[in-house]
Structures are given as C-alpha cells and as structure tokens.
Design a protein around this motif. Structure first.
Motif, PDB file in Angstrom:
ATOM      1  N   PRO A  40       0.799  -1.223   0.000  1.00  9.41           N
ATOM      2  CA  PRO A  40       0.000   0.000   0.000  1.00  9.41           C
ATOM      3  C   PRO A  40       0.833   1.275   0.000  1.00  9.41           C
ATOM      4  O   PRO A  40       0.869   2.011   0.955  1.00  9.41           O
ATOM      5  CB  PRO A  40      -0.843  -0.123   1.256  1.00  9.41           C
ATOM      6  CG  PRO A  40      -0.052  -0.989   2.155  1.00  9.41           C
ATOM      7  CD  PRO A  40       0.805  -1.869   1.299  1.00  9.41           C
ATOM      8  N   LEU A  41       1.491   1.535  -1.114  1.00 11.26           N
ATOM      9  CA  LEU A  41       2.142   2.830  -1.281  1.00 11.26           C
ATOM     10  C   LEU A  41       1.097   3.843  -1.688  1.00 11.26           C
ATOM     11  O   LEU A  41       1.300   5.045  -1.602  1.00 11.26           O
ATOM     12  CB  LEU A  41       3.239   2.753  -2.347  1.00 11.26           C
ATOM     13  CG  LEU A  41       4.568   2.246  -1.823  1.00 11.26           C
ATOM     14  CD1 LEU A  41       5.629   2.288  -2.892  1.00 11.26           C
ATOM     15  CD2 LEU A  41       5.018   3.061  -0.616  1.00 11.26           C
ATOM     16  N   ALA A  42      -0.009   3.334  -2.183  1.00  9.19           N
ATOM     17  CA  ALA A  42      -1.187   4.164  -2.406  1.00  9.19           C
ATOM     18  C   ALA A  42      -2.133   3.851  -1.265  1.00  9.19           C
ATOM     19  O   ALA A  42      -1.932   2.883  -0.536  1.00  9.19           O
ATOM     20  CB  ALA A  42      -1.796   3.798  -3.740  1.00  9.19           C
ATOM     21  N   PRO A  61      -7.629   6.892  12.622  1.00 10.75           N
ATOM     22  CA  PRO A  61      -6.447   7.528  12.039  1.00 10.75           C
ATOM     23  C   PRO A  61      -6.672   9.016  11.729  1.00 10.75           C
ATOM     24  O   PRO A  61      -7.743   9.410  11.279  1.00 10.75           O
ATOM     25  CB  PRO A  61      -6.247   6.740  10.736  1.00 10.75           C
ATOM     26  CG  PRO A  61      -6.793   5.391  11.042  1.00 10.75           C
ATOM     27  CD  PRO A  61      -7.959   5.633  11.948  1.00 10.75           C
ATOM     28  N   ALA A  62      -5.656   9.798  12.007  1.00 11.82           N
ATOM     29  CA  ALA A  62      -5.667  11.225  11.680  1.00 11.82           C
ATOM     30  C   ALA A  62      -4.238  11.605  11.321  1.00 11.82           C
ATOM     31  O   ALA A  62      -3.290  11.110  11.930  1.00 11.82           O
ATOM     32  CB  ALA A  62      -6.151  12.050  12.866  1.00 11.82           C
ATOM     33  N   ASP A  64      -1.166   3.231   5.564  1.00 11.08           N
ATOM     34  CA  ASP A  64      -2.134   3.540   4.507  1.00 11.08           C
ATOM     35  C   ASP A  64      -2.754   4.919   4.668  1.00 11.08           C
ATOM     36  O   ASP A  64      -2.948   5.649   3.696  1.00 11.08           O
ATOM     37  CB  ASP A  64      -3.231   2.476   4.494  1.00 11.08           C
ATOM     38  CG  ASP A  64      -3.940   2.367   5.837  1.00 11.08           C
ATOM     39  OD1 ASP A  64      -3.259   2.300   6.867  1.00 11.08           O
ATOM     40  OD2 ASP A  64      -5.187   2.380   5.849  1.00 11.08           O
ATOM     41  N   PHE A  65      -3.046   5.304   5.906  1.00  7.96           N
ATOM     42  CA  PHE A  65      -3.688   6.603   6.121  1.00  7.96           C
ATOM     43  C   PHE A  65      -2.720   7.756   5.866  1.00  7.96           C
ATOM     44  O   PHE A  65      -3.149   8.829   5.453  1.00  7.96           O
ATOM     45  CB  PHE A  65      -4.327   6.693   7.511  1.00  7.96           C
ATOM     46  CG  PHE A  65      -3.457   6.212   8.652  1.00  7.96           C
ATOM     47  CD1 PHE A  65      -2.641   7.085   9.331  1.00  7.96           C
ATOM     48  CD2 PHE A  65      -3.478   4.874   9.048  1.00  7.96           C
ATOM     49  CE1 PHE A  65      -1.849   6.648  10.387  1.00  7.96           C
ATOM     50  CE2 PHE A  65      -2.690   4.430  10.103  1.00  7.96           C
ATOM     51  CZ  PHE A  65      -1.870   5.316  10.774  1.00  7.96           C
ATOM     52  N   VAL A  66      -1.441   7.509   6.082  1.00  7.33           N
ATOM     53  CA  VAL A  66      -0.454   8.551   5.771  1.00  7.33           C
ATOM     54  C   VAL A  66      -0.390   8.744   4.254  1.00  7.33           C
ATOM     55  O   VAL A  66      -0.391   9.878   3.755  1.00  7.33           O
ATOM     56  CB  VAL A  66       0.940   8.193   6.323  1.00  7.33           C
ATOM     57  CG1 VAL A  66       1.960   9.263   5.941  1.00  7.33           C
ATOM     58  CG2 VAL A  66       0.894   8.025   7.828  1.00  7.33           C
TER      59      VAL A  66
END
Ligand code: FES
Ligand code: FES
Lengths: 752, 175
Positions: free
Chosen positions: A275-277, A368-369, A424-426
């Motif tokens: 998950p680089l995307a 996540p934030a 992933d969220f980053v």
C-alpha cells in the motif's frame, strides 16, 4: 531498512563536532529540530546542554529526556526515559519527558536513525530499549564524571554520582547542570559500564504515566487535535469494495455546503500490492471545519464499481476452511517432528476438536488522523505511527522529497493494537494534500476505520492428540485453514504463507515427540494485518482450549496435564532467532496462577474456574477466571493474570497494561467479530462492533508480576493471548458447554 | 483555518442586547460565546474546531462512545449529539474548564491511580466521573457501572478505583 546500530554513541560525536562543543537548543541546528518542536514551552529560551541524542541538561539541574517511540498506550513514553534516567543517575522528579520526532539522519550519504529504531510496538523493541537507552544514559553520565574530574583535577575513578550530582571522596559536589557545558565538549568514551540491577534506583520501581497531568487536563494534542496554518480538514468517502473504483459522485452538492473548499479523487491500491497508495479508492472533501467536511461528504452520494463481482463472505470462508480441513490434501507442512502416523497407530486414545476464529478490527478509539504540510523543499507530517521509518520512506516516495527534508512528528496515538504499523492513512493524507495544494488534516471516523482496516486473520483450527496408556500426550497435530496476514506486498516471499495464522514454535511445539502442523491458505480480498500478537491470539485459543478438552476426556487435571507437557526445565523451540519456550518459567507462571485462583478448591453455587497459559516472544503468561451465569449474561467474579514479561522497568505501568489487556481480551473473546458479505465489512460503526462498557467489565483484575531477568516483552500483547481460552475453559466449567467458536457469547447462548 | 468566519463569530465581543437575529449564545467554561454559523452543527465541532478546545475528543459520532462527554448544566452529555441550537442558553464545562488553577479531585485521582493507557477516552471518562461524584459523592457500584463511556484499551478497573478515590477526595473537600 537501515542497519541496526548503537545510536547513543554516534550522535554524541556528531553533535559535539557539529556544534563545536555544546548545542544550545533554541538556536536551531538541523539536528535539534525534532526535539525543539516538542520542547516544553517553559524551557524554550533556556540554555540546555545536549548530551547525546536523548539527554539535555539545564543549568538549574533540570533534565529533559526524549522518548523515541510513539506512545499508543503501551507506556513507552514513561518506561523508555526511565531507562535513560536510571543510568544517568538522576531523580525521576528532576526529569521532564519530551516526545522526539522521527530521527532520520544520514551518515556518509547512507540512511541512519538518529535515535535507533523507533518502532516501539514489536517484541524486539522492548529488548532494544533495555540495552541502548541505558547505554545512552550511561554515556552521558560518563561525560559528566569526566568533566568533574577535570574541574577538580582528580582521577575519574574517585568520583561517584547521585541524584544529578557528581560527588568526590571528600563529599564535594557539582551539579550536572553546572557540568553540562563542559561535558558536552568532551569526546564520549566507547566503553562505559552499566549499573548492576541491584543498584537500580528507578528501574523496577513504580512510576506514573509521564504526561498524565497534561492528559487529565485535556492538554495533550493527538494528531486529530493539530491545526496547521492555512489548513483544511479532509474527510473521505472510500470504496467499500476491495480493489473497486469510483464511478461517480455529486461533487456539486458537496461543494454547496458552506465552508467546503475542494473535492478531490484518488485511486486505491489493488489487492496484493504494497500500500504505497491508499488502500481504497476515494473521494475527499476539504473544508474549513470538520463539520462542513462531514456534511459535504454525506451529500456526495458516490457510486462505486467493484473490482469483480464477489460473493466472498466470512461465513463462506469458514465453510471453505472446514472443506479444506476435511479434504485429502494435507496442506503446507509447517512443522513435522517424529512420526505422528506411527504414534496414532499405537494410540490408546485420540481426541479431536475444531476451533473457529473470526476477523477482528482494531477499532482504536482515535481513528487515524494525519496533519500534513507539503512545501517545495520539505514536509511536515504529524501522525501517530509505529513504524516511522516506513512512514518516512513512503512520504519520500510519494513526494519525491529527500528523506532528510521530511519532518515526522509522533504525537500520542489513541490506541493501536497493531493498526499504526500500517501507513495507509499517511499515504492517503499525502495524496490529498498534494491534490489540494494546501496543508491538510485528514480525519477518519471510526466507521471509516471499521470498513477499511487491516483485519486480524480469520482461521479455523483442527487439532488432534493421541494419548498413550498413561493418558500422556504422545502425538499432536494442528491443522489450520485461514486467511494469512501477508496479503499485501511486504516481502511476500520472505514471510511464510501461514504468517498471522499459525506459529511453528508455539506451545506445545518441541514438547511432544510426534508433532505436526499444516496450513491451508484461504484467499480473501479483505486486507489483513498485525493485530496484537496476531497468530498467537488464535493459536493460544485453539491450543489451550484443546488441552482442557483432552484433560476432560481422559479425566485428568488440566493444570497437571499442562505441567506434564512442559516437563523438565529447559528451553525448547528456539528456531530462527526467536526466543524459545523456557519450560521452567512457564510452569512457575502457571502454578502461581492456579494457586491464586485456588484451582484445587471446588466451587459450588454454579461457579466455575478456567485457566490457560501461553508463551510468546520470550515471555510467559497465564490467566484464570472464576465465572457464573447470571441469566443470559456471564459474570466474571474473579480475573487473575500471572505474567513473566521479562525485566520490569515500570511495575505500575506494567500492571495497568496487563489489566487493560485482560479487559480487552475479555471484551474481544465474548463479543467481537467482523463479518463480511459480498466482500464488504458488515459492521458499520461502534454500535455493530460493541466494545465492552464498564458494566460488563470485571471490577478488578488481579495482576501478579513474576520477577525475571530476561529481555522485556510487550506485556499487553503477551497478556492478551491467554484470556480467550481461559474464559472458554471457565465457561465450560460453569455451564458444561464447550464453546469452540469466537466470539463466545453468541455461540454460548445458541448452545445453552 | 485562517479566515474561518466562525472563529470570528466565536469571539465574545458583542453585548448580549445587540445580538443579531439568529445568533446563539452559550456559556463555555464560565465565558459567554456567540455562534452565528450552522445551528445544526454539533457542539463538539464548535469546541474543537472553532474554539480549539481539543481536550474534548470524538470517536463514534453516534452518542455511544462518550469520548466527547462534556457537562451541560452539570450533567454529562455527548457533545457530538448536541446541536448548537440545543446547546444555546446552557452552561457547558469542558475538560479544560474543570479547574483552571489546580486539579479537580477526579483529575487528581486519575493521576494518583495511573488510569491512563492511550488516554484518548479519558477526557470523556473524567467528565462522566465528575458529573457522578459531584452529584453523588458516595457512589454505589451500580452508579459507577451505569457510566457508559467506552474505553478501547480496557482501563475500567482503574477507572472504577479512581472514581472511588475521587469520591473520597470530594467528601473530604472543604466546603
Ligand atoms: S463521539 Fe460522541 S459519543 Fe462517541
Ligand atoms: S485509555 Fe485508550 S481508550 Fe481508554
């Protein structure tokens, strides 16, 4: 990966050289930036002498110690600095703890972690803290000693330290604060001596959470509390079909909501790809306020296109698992000791059972934030992440910025349980910030996270045991069919196919002469990931329930049977560098737990007692519960946990963590499951994924900590494993119903 | 968030008499505030985004986690379920306003008994506990069990002990 090395020495040299002796925080310098950003405001402007990467000393003898790993509830913001303070030889009351950012650095053009590895959630981290954080404190102390020796013109061996002072033979004293400037100009020595454990003054003594005073006042800023200048709040509607795409959305309606500034779209990553995307395709609304963004998202009415028609459901996965376990194909061989077939022929008795475990979500209370600011020449990323090295590489890949220009700050995170090892969220936040061309704070809601989590694998376990004439366990087989953890990228080849479902070295591997494990991988489009001790959460349940079933079948005592399996004192199963099972430690933990719950005294009034134990990552744990049925509710009268989690840095923190993990274990075992239908997660929010509330929790968890001289182990993740089987065993003792499927309560009520 | 009109609207500058139509007034931590934005916006966003009082957290947005608990006229309430329209005219206390100078007995007990794990639920837990011990300084087990705030980390046994300790401190408090 950067090569592991000792961070406490390298950066002494660098800091000393680069700052010509002393580095005054506040005047800057690239190396000071991360620490500076989180310096307590009352200290800004004061002159702080930096002694290595973790220690700063002020003139008035106050000491600032940096915490290197992201605090998510595992206590590292307290226990890490305690180790530094111990060897530095200061009083805990002198110490202010600050959170360090990610310390990316380069030495001779090669990546280098200024503070050492900062993952702070994996078994190796606790052990590494024990060694290199102490070393960092000892190096700083050695400099202070040498600088005092210079001042007094006496041999350094004649000096000692205590509570932030260097003291000589005639009781002259110099404070660390007075010595810090000259100490900072000395070259650190290679070899320093560490304290003997008998001399510890902080380690092993209770210390309260280092930032508790801020937290109880609501002052601690989590990533979701960050405001960057010119920032927009982003919320995202994500494709609910794994690998699916966005067909259309009513952007105009969303843009009409006052305060909405932008709407952007992005693609997801295909299943099986690292998950680089972001994980899912999405459409993001960017607005002045969270409320405007949420309101606008509700008006988007997006339509999605599934990657392919899928009828995948958790029920079908379980059915498929049973088919595989029933089938002719033996599956992948995970482990094979002795000759199980022969042992079956000789067997006097054979016992079999199957256990089912569902997918689980992390359901962190803080979803996540990420706050992100991208500039031409650099980036600021504020996110609670437990693998900041991976975060740094990801941000660099997505932005093209050199890693050294990316400032990653690590605020407290509202839970993790393995979720924050993923980035992933980053990735999502970076992509949105790029598209929007503005600083962004990406906010997930809990519903978002439930629908787009990396789930604990689903698995079904078929166990069978053969018993000899003395009703001793002679052969053991464990076949598992499950959705392995490693569905996405990350070194597909370097990780075994059964990763996250089965552990080749787990109890009773190595203890039974004829022993086999097989694995049948099941395909699923749902992302899976680390979830506490992942495989062990499943393996401990299956194994420890099964031992009880065997004991019942052959009318043996369940504790005695376990002790017999453990046998004589030795270390077994130490394959591939993982710490093996120390049978003596395991046995003593189990015995203490049996004693504490009064295993041998018969219960009346419908109460029953269950026990279970497990070893993981070099630590040992046992749980016992005394339960009763109260209508269709299970009442937990007593909850006991005995734990040997290696060296104890902070017993108060450990006790809290173990008690909490026990409560989490109870909540999860009794009630929680993620189910899927048509390839989608069915639990939409916390109403569907019911975390236990106060009323159902035991009033107390009796935690007994066993003294130990082995490497520290993450105690919460260790403790979690033995909860579910001990509860299932207690339910059997209470109701005579053997529940072999998690979560326990729905199944128990069905069977009663 | 630079030129957010709501930030301006939040400044307590207007005398009550001169309020333009549609302005909502409420008291937060003892100070008056005036809101001219969306009356349907839940209080939690006014606190967090407009006033930047981020001690009040949010989790489920559905009234079930209690992470967003504040006191409304002394009663524990989920600020994610309270529209500004309904908050108007009431006195709100947030975690930041519990005790400006020192620590409320509940906060003190929380530190003393080292309740915190990840900490994210704790502002809400503390507000729920304050509402309880201020109203019922001698809470029964059933009063404590009735607190519905969720803690994902599982700190309930510690919360329970801290509430009992806080109620001792409240009872010992000088009148
Ligand atoms: S966020 Fe308000 S109750 Fe959960
Ligand atoms: S302390 Fe983490 S949710 Fe309660």
């Amino acid at each position: 990966m950067t090569t592991p090395r000792d961070p406490s020495r390298r950066h002494f040299l660098r800091v000393a050289v680069s700052a010509g002796g002393a580095l005054v925080i506040g005047l800057g310098g690239r190396h000071a930036a991360a620490a500076e950003s989180s310096l307590p405001s009352e200290l800004i402007g004061d002159e702080l002498m930096r002694l290595g990467p973790f220690v700063m000393i002020e003139r008035d003898n106050r000491v600032v110690i940096g915490a290197r790993a992201c605090e998510v509830g595992q206590g590292v913001r307290t226990s890490g600095p305690m180790l530094v303070a111990e060897e530095l030889d200061v009083d805990w009351s002198q110490v202010r703890v600050i959170q360090l950012g990610y310390g990316y650095d380069e030495v001779d053009g090669r990546p280098d972690d200024r503070y050492g590895a900062q993952s702070g959630g994996l078994p190796a981290d606790a052990a590494r803290d024990w060694s290199d954080l102490r070393m960092a404190g000892a190096r700083a102390r050695a400099l202070l000693l040498r600088s005092a020796a210079d001042v007094w013109q006496v041999p350094v061996e004649s000096l000692r330290t205590q509570s932030g002072y260097v003291i000589d033979g005639s009781d002259r004293r110099l404070s660390y604060g007075a010595l810090a400037r000259s100490a900072a100009s000395l070259q650190p020595a290679d070899a320093v001596t560490l304290k003997e454990p008998a001399d510890f003054r902080l380690v092993g003594k209770p210390a309260r959470t280092s930032d508790a005073a801020d937290i109880v006042r609501g002052r601690t800023r989590y990533a979701s509390d960050e405001f960057l200048t010119g920032m927009l709040v982003a919320v995202v509607a994500r494709c609910p079909h794994p690998g699916g795409t966005l067909e259309g959305a009513d952007e105009a309606a969303a843009r009409k909501v006052p305060g909405v500034r932008d709407v952007v779209r992005f693609d997801g990553s295909a299943s099986g790809v690292s998950p680089l995307a972001p994980l899912a395709a999405g459409i993001a609304v960017l607005a002045d306020t969270t409320w405007a963004a949420l309101e606008a998202r509700a008006r988007l009415a997006p339509t999605w296109k599934p990657a392919e028609a899928t009828s995948e459901s958790s029920a079908r996965l379980v059915a498929r698992a049973h088919e595989r376990l029933d089938g002719e194909d033996a599956g992948l061989v995970v482990r094979k000791d002795g000759d199980l077939a022969a042992s079956r022929k000789r067997a006097r008795h054979q016992v079999k059972a199957r256990y089912e475990l569902p997918f689980l979500a992390h359901a962190m209370l803080e979803a996540p934030a990420v706050a992100v600011e991208l500039r031409q020449d650099g980036a600021v990323v504020i996110a609670a992440v437990q693998d900041p090295d991976a975060t740094s590489r990801l941000v660099s890949d997505l932005t093209g910025l050199p890693r050294g220009a990316i400032d990653i700050r690590l605020p407290r995170g509202g839970g993790s349980f393995g979720r924050r090892l993923a980035n992933d969220f980053v990735a999502e936040a970076i992509i949105i910030a790029k598209l929007a061309g503005k600083p962004v704070r990406l906010m997930w809601t809990q519903a978002d996270d439930l629908g787009h989590d990396f789930l604990r694998p689903l698995s079904v376990h078929a166990l069978s045991a053969t018993l000899d004439r003395g009703n001793r366990i002679a052969g053991w087989s464990h076949d598992c069919a499950g959705t392995p953890r490693n569905d996405r990228g990350k070194s597909q080849d370097s990780v075994p196919a059964w990763d996250g479902c089965l552990d080749a070295d787990a109890f009773p591997a190595g203890l039974v002469a004829h022993f086999e494990q097989h694995f049948h991988p099941l395909d699923s489009t749902l992302p899976r990931g680390a979830w506490r001790a992942t495989a062990d959460t499943a393996q401990a349940f299956a194994t420890q329930c099964f031992i009880d079933e065997i004991a019942f079948e052959v009318r043996r005592d369940a504790v005695a049977l376990r002790l017999e399996l453990l046998g004589e004192a030795r270390v077994v199963g130490a394959n591939g560098g993982a710490p093996g099972l120390d049978t003596a430690r395991m046995a003593s933990v189990l015995k203490r737990c049996a004693e504490a719950i009064q295993w041998n005294s018969r219960r009346r009034d419908g109460r029953g007692v269950g026990i279970a134990c497990h070893a993981w990552a070099g630590g040992c744990v046992a749980h016992a519960f005394e339960t009763a049925m109260d209508g269709d509710r299970l009442r937990i009268e007593r909850a006991v946990c005995v734990i040997d989690a290696g060296r104890v840095v902070n017993p108060l923190g450990l006790e809290g963590e173990v008690a909490a993990a026990t409560v989490d274990g109870i909540a999860t075992a009794l009630h929680l499951a993620i189910t899927t239908r048509d390839g989608q997660v069915q639990q939409r929010n916390l109403q569907d994924y019911r975390i236990m509330a106060m009323a159902q929790a035991p009033a107390r968890v009796e935690v007994h900590i066993v003294e130990s001289a082995s490497d520290p182990v993450p105690a919460g993740d260790l403790a979690f494993n033995s909860v579910a089987p001990a509860l299932a065993n207690a339910i059997f003792a209470t109701t005579t119903v053997r529940v072999r499927k998690l979560p326990l309560m729905p199944e128990l009520l069905r069977m009663l | 968030m630079q030129d957010n009109p709501e930030t301006r609207a939040a400044l307590p500058v207007l005398p009550a008499r001169a309020l333009p139509a549609g302005t909502l007034q409420l008291t937060i931590n003892g100070k008056p505030f005036y809101h001219r934005g969306d009356p349907a916006m839940p209080l939690v966003w006014y606190l967090r985004d407009t006033l930047r009082l981020t001690g009040t957290k949010f989790a489920c947005e559905g009234g079930c986690s209690g992470a967003c608990t504040v006191l409304v006229d002394g009663k524990a309430s989920a600020s994610c379920r309270l529209a500004m329209l309904d908050a108007a005219g009431h006195a709100i206390t947030t975690i930041e306003g519990l005790d400006a100078n020192g620590l409320h007995p509940v906060q003190q007990a929380w530190i003393e008994l080292d309740v915190i794990q990840c900490g994210y639920c704790q502002a809400g837990q503390i507000m729920a506990a304050v509402a309880l011990v201020e109203r019922t300084p001698n809470p029964a087990e059933s009063d404590i069990a009735a607190i519905g705030n969720l803690c994902r980390c599982g700190t309930y046994p510690h919360i329970r002990a801290a509430i009992l300790r806080a109620s001792e401190l409240v009872r010992a408090r000088k009148p």
